[in-house]
Design a protein around this motif. Sequence first.
Motif, PDB file in Angstrom:
ATOM      1  N   UNK A  45       0.840  -1.187   0.000  1.00  0.00           N
ATOM      2  CA  UNK A  45       0.000   0.000   0.000  1.00  0.00           C
ATOM      3  C   UNK A  45       0.881   1.246   0.000  1.00  0.00           C
ATOM      4  N   UNK A  46       1.871   1.272   0.905  1.00  0.00           N
ATOM      5  CA  UNK A  46       2.768   2.426   0.947  1.00  0.00           C
ATOM      6  C   UNK A  46       4.086   2.059   1.618  1.00  0.00           C
ATOM      7  N   UNK A  47       5.104   2.787   1.231  1.00  0.00           N
ATOM      8  CA  UNK A  47       6.418   2.697   1.865  1.00  0.00           C
ATOM      9  C   UNK A  47       6.442   3.742   2.962  1.00  0.00           C
ATOM     10  N   UNK A  48       6.683   3.298   4.196  1.00  0.00           N
ATOM     11  CA  UNK A  48       6.724   4.225   5.323  1.00  0.00           C
ATOM     12  C   UNK A  48       8.119   4.819   5.466  1.00  0.00           C
ATOM     13  N   UNK A  49       9.143   3.980   5.368  1.00  0.00           N
ATOM     14  CA  UNK A  49      10.497   4.500   5.489  1.00  0.00           C
ATOM     15  C   UNK A  49      11.545   3.414   5.551  1.00  0.00           C
ATOM     16  N   UNK A  50      12.772   3.870   5.503  1.00  0.00           N
ATOM     17  CA  UNK A  50      13.942   2.993   5.551  1.00  0.00           C
ATOM     18  C   UNK A  50      14.915   3.567   6.563  1.00  0.00           C
ATOM     19  N   UNK A  51      15.476   2.694   7.401  1.00  0.00           N
ATOM     20  CA  UNK A  51      16.439   3.139   8.403  1.00  0.00           C
ATOM     21  C   UNK A  51      17.562   2.124   8.542  1.00  0.00           C
ATOM     22  N   UNK A  52      18.659   2.580   9.093  1.00  0.00           N
ATOM     23  CA  UNK A  52      19.771   1.696   9.420  1.00  0.00           C
ATOM     24  C   UNK A  52      19.696   1.344  10.893  1.00  0.00           C
ATOM     25  N   UNK A  53      20.133   0.147  11.217  1.00  0.00           N
ATOM     26  CA  UNK A  53      20.118  -0.330  12.592  1.00  0.00           C
ATOM     27  C   UNK A  53      21.402  -1.105  12.836  1.00  0.00           C
ATOM     28  N   UNK A  54      22.137  -0.726  13.858  1.00  0.00           N
ATOM     29  CA  UNK A  54      23.302  -1.497  14.273  1.00  0.00           C
ATOM     30  C   UNK A  54      22.849  -2.387  15.414  1.00  0.00           C
ATOM     31  N   UNK A  55      22.848  -3.665  15.177  1.00  0.00           N
ATOM     32  CA  UNK A  55      22.370  -4.620  16.171  1.00  0.00           C
ATOM     33  C   UNK A  55      23.467  -4.830  17.209  1.00  0.00           C
ATOM     34  N   UNK A  56      23.306  -4.204  18.369  1.00  0.00           N
ATOM     35  CA  UNK A  56      24.302  -4.327  19.430  1.00  0.00           C
ATOM     36  C   UNK A  56      23.667  -4.951  20.670  1.00  0.00           C
ATOM     37  N   UNK A  57      24.470  -5.218  21.670  1.00  0.00           N
ATOM     38  CA  UNK A  57      23.971  -5.886  22.877  1.00  0.00           C
ATOM     39  C   UNK A  57      22.935  -5.039  23.602  1.00  0.00           C
ATOM     40  N   UNK A  58      23.047  -3.718  23.533  1.00  0.00           N
ATOM     41  CA  UNK A  58      22.071  -2.843  24.180  1.00  0.00           C
ATOM     42  C   UNK A  58      20.681  -3.079  23.585  1.00  0.00           C
ATOM     43  N   UNK A  59      20.587  -3.148  22.284  1.00  0.00           N
ATOM     44  CA  UNK A  59      19.297  -3.397  21.622  1.00  0.00           C
ATOM     45  C   UNK A  59      18.808  -4.811  21.922  1.00  0.00           C
ATOM     46  N   UNK A  60      19.726  -5.784  21.899  1.00  0.00           N
ATOM     47  CA  UNK A  60      19.330  -7.176  22.149  1.00  0.00           C
ATOM     48  C   UNK A  60      18.815  -7.378  23.571  1.00  0.00           C
ATOM     49  N   UNK A  61      19.324  -6.605  24.519  1.00  0.00           N
ATOM     50  CA  UNK A  61      18.914  -6.749  25.906  1.00  0.00           C
ATOM     51  C   UNK A  61      17.735  -5.848  26.288  1.00  0.00           C
ATOM     52  N   UNK A  62      17.370  -4.927  25.422  1.00  0.00           N
ATOM     53  CA  UNK A  62      16.276  -3.993  25.695  1.00  0.00           C
ATOM     54  C   UNK A  62      14.954  -4.766  25.758  1.00  0.00           C
ATOM     55  N   UNK A  63      14.238  -4.709  26.908  1.00  0.00           N
ATOM     56  CA  UNK A  63      12.974  -5.441  27.039  1.00  0.00           C
ATOM     57  C   UNK A  63      11.932  -5.042  25.986  1.00  0.00           C
ATOM     58  N   UNK A  64      12.011  -3.824  25.497  1.00  0.00           N
ATOM     59  CA  UNK A  64      11.078  -3.371  24.469  1.00  0.00           C
ATOM     60  C   UNK A  64      11.228  -4.102  23.149  1.00  0.00           C
ATOM     61  N   UNK A  65      12.402  -4.658  22.927  1.00  0.00           N
ATOM     62  CA  UNK A  65      12.669  -5.381  21.687  1.00  0.00           C
ATOM     63  C   UNK A  65      12.519  -6.894  21.831  1.00  0.00           C
ATOM     64  N   UNK A  66      12.316  -7.387  23.035  1.00  0.00           N
ATOM     65  CA  UNK A  66      12.322  -8.841  23.251  1.00  0.00           C
ATOM     66  C   UNK A  66      11.273  -9.561  22.408  1.00  0.00           C
ATOM     67  N   UNK A  67      10.080  -8.987  22.287  1.00  0.00           N
ATOM     68  CA  UNK A  67       9.058  -9.625  21.452  1.00  0.00           C
ATOM     69  C   UNK A  67       9.503  -9.707  19.995  1.00  0.00           C
ATOM     70  N   UNK A  68      10.197  -8.693  19.541  1.00  0.00           N
ATOM     71  CA  UNK A  68      10.650  -8.668  18.141  1.00  0.00           C
ATOM     72  C   UNK A  68      11.652  -9.778  17.886  1.00  0.00           C
ATOM     73  N   UNK A  69      12.618  -9.968  18.799  1.00  0.00           N
ATOM     74  CA  UNK A  69      13.646 -10.986  18.565  1.00  0.00           C
ATOM     75  C   UNK A  69      13.061 -12.397  18.662  1.00  0.00           C
ATOM     76  N   UNK A  70      11.976 -12.557  19.410  1.00  0.00           N
ATOM     77  CA  UNK A  70      11.360 -13.880  19.560  1.00  0.00           C
ATOM     78  C   UNK A  70      10.667 -14.366  18.289  1.00  0.00           C
ATOM     79  N   UNK A  71      10.304 -13.479  17.390  1.00  0.00           N
ATOM     80  CA  UNK A  71       9.598 -13.904  16.174  1.00  0.00           C
ATOM     81  C   UNK A  71      10.498 -13.933  14.939  1.00  0.00           C
ATOM     82  N   UNK A  72      11.792 -13.801  15.157  1.00  0.00           N
ATOM     83  CA  UNK A  72      12.710 -13.812  14.015  1.00  0.00           C
ATOM     84  C   UNK A  72      13.117 -15.237  13.637  1.00  0.00           C
ATOM     85  N   UNK A  73      13.282 -15.472  12.337  1.00  0.00           N
ATOM     86  CA  UNK A  73      13.736 -16.789  11.886  1.00  0.00           C
ATOM     87  C   UNK A  73      15.256 -16.934  11.983  1.00  0.00           C
ATOM     88  N   UNK A  74      15.928 -15.894  12.473  1.00  0.00           N
ATOM     89  CA  UNK A  74      17.383 -15.936  12.595  1.00  0.00           C
ATOM     90  C   UNK A  74      17.793 -15.774  14.045  1.00  0.00           C
TER      91      UNK A  74
END
Length: 146
Positions: A45-74
Amino acid sequence: MKLKILLFIIICPLGFLAACHEVPAKSNAVLEAEAYLESQGYELVSLVGEESLLLDTKILMDPGYSQIWQVQPFNSADYLDQPLTTVEFIIQRHPLELLYKSQKTRIIVYLHQNQVIGGWSLPVFSSEVLVGTVHSLDGKTAEEVQ
């Protein structure tokens, strides 16, 4: 007659400017994400945006992201300290639309070196409010992905 000349003088430059207006080219990451989503049968329907993300331990340990990492195939540790690209779209024809009786789905695609590696999705309602839990790209819960 003077009115016709005046209109010609005004309209010609405007037409020239409109013809010369360049549409920004899409990045390789956006093109790859679009192709992937279309191959899955989703309607973009539409492109919202594109961003860069450096996957570091701070992001991996952030509770706000835990649901996201649980649904990844990697395994997120495989991409630790590596740059990822996120491309966000609003799409239709996604399984979450039936589950939540929504009309659209917000989907975030993760790419590494312009290759789709995962992502997540959420239903979008008419108010554009995000509701529900995070799901995989294809609408699975964390339990279903495991």
